[in-house]
Motif scaffolding. Sequence first.
Motif, PDB file in Angstrom:
ATOM      1  N   GLU A   1      42.784  33.751  29.190  1.00 40.35           N
ATOM      2  CA  GLU A   1      43.285  34.476  30.364  1.00 40.35           C
ATOM      3  C   GLU A   1      44.772  34.181  30.588  1.00 40.35           C
ATOM      4  OE1 GLU A   1      42.114  36.739  32.234  1.00 40.35           O
ATOM      5  OE2 GLU A   1      39.937  36.626  32.345  1.00 40.35           O
TER       6      GLU A   1
ATOM      7  N   SER B   1      40.445  39.778  30.193  1.00 37.78           N
ATOM      8  CA  SER B   1      39.171  39.194  30.612  1.00 37.78           C
ATOM      9  C   SER B   1      38.075  39.451  29.582  1.00 37.78           C
ATOM     10  CB  SER B   1      38.756  39.764  31.973  1.00 37.78           C
ATOM     11  OG  SER B   1      39.674  39.384  32.973  1.00 37.78           O
TER      12      SER B   1
ATOM     13  N   ILE C   1      30.356  41.723  30.300  1.00 38.72           N
ATOM     14  CA  ILE C   1      31.414  41.551  31.293  1.00 38.72           C
ATOM     15  C   ILE C   1      32.045  42.897  31.629  1.00 38.72           C
ATOM     16  CG2 ILE C   1      33.829  40.793  31.441  1.00 38.72           C
ATOM     17  CD1 ILE C   1      30.781  38.605  30.653  1.00 38.72           C
TER      18      ILE C   1
ATOM     19  N   TYR D   1      32.963  36.886  36.970  1.00 43.79           N
ATOM     20  CA  TYR D   1      33.989  37.923  36.785  1.00 43.79           C
ATOM     21  C   TYR D   1      33.796  39.065  37.777  1.00 43.79           C
ATOM     22  CZ  TYR D   1      36.672  36.471  32.684  1.00 43.79           C
ATOM     23  OH  TYR D   1      37.555  35.833  31.835  1.00 43.79           O
TER      24      TYR D   1
ATOM     25  N   TYR E   1      36.753  40.215  40.366  1.00 40.11           N
ATOM     26  CA  TYR E   1      37.344  41.548  40.393  1.00 40.11           C
ATOM     27  C   TYR E   1      37.019  42.280  41.683  1.00 40.11           C
ATOM     28  CZ  TYR E   1      39.402  41.485  35.774  1.00 40.11           C
ATOM     29  OH  TYR E   1      40.224  41.194  34.713  1.00 40.11           O
TER      30      TYR E   1
END
Length: 340
Positions: A101, A116, A133, A223, A227
């Motif tokens: 990252e 990501s 993901i 994740y 987000y």
Amino acid sequence: MNRTFLPGLALLLTIGLVGRLVATVIPVHHLIITIALGLLIGNLYGIPDWAQTAVGTHKLWLELGIVVMGASVALDRVIAAGPTILLLVVATVVTTIVVIELLARSVFAIQEQTGSLLAAGSGICGVSAVVAIAESIAADDSRIAYAAATVLLFDATTLFVYPLVGHALGLSEIVFGIWAGLTMFSTGPVTAAGFAFSNTAGEWALLVKLARNALIGLVAIAYAIYYARTTAEIESKSVTTDGGTAGNAVGWRFLWDTFPKFVLGFLAVMVVANLGFLNSAQTTSLSNLSDWAFLTAFAGLGLEIQLEDLRSTGYKPVLVVLTGLAIVATVMLFVVQALF
């Protein structure tokens, strides 16, 4: 079904048998040769229509091989090393994701979601993690393809490079197996590289890799939450498996949906065998079944690696993953050698 499946299965077995035969002439493990033969055939001649169905099942054969291989794994060794292995797995996954990252965002200025996806694919389980993901953060198809192609490029190279590096450095079987399981990407290449080094290395590589795979759901949820926060939606939404909204309980459902179920089969067979419910003949039969399943799986894996698809990968994601892999693999090699 038989008209399309059986001829393709025969092709996979033929490639595997040729790989075994070639391995008696040159000092390279037959699984590596099998993948190389499949790659050569698939790129020179393509996959015939009549073989597509069987080739598409190579992941199922890999999972079958992993499950029945549980019969040959000594449970006492797993229990003895368990806490240390789990700590190493968590540390490696977190370190890999953070390093990738940071490199993607701060050094190479890659788009956030693409970075990501690269981090998840490198840290957990390759393309499977990229897809999981991507689903949790609603990434578009172009970014998924970009990240998946990069991961596949490293899968195709590390399965050949790792055994060479391991032998060149004179690594022990246990050290190499744990190191490969911690730092390589996808389950198939990890298995191939581990067993190419030795049977003991293969068992350790697979054990460690399965522990990493089990974290996929937790990473996907982390994740999704991140987000959601960045888009100021966390207050009113919780992410579901299809990107929609639901109550907090959906987190547990997502964990189960993304969890690799064949890991449970592997654990069940390992426990049954170690409790003495299988005699030596049955254990030997399961070991042979595992060998044939792996042979079939890796023939299909080789056939599906298309070099033309890998050329679409830009240089930035390759540099990000290469740099991250070099850093994490080097650090973890020193750590594993110190502990084992």
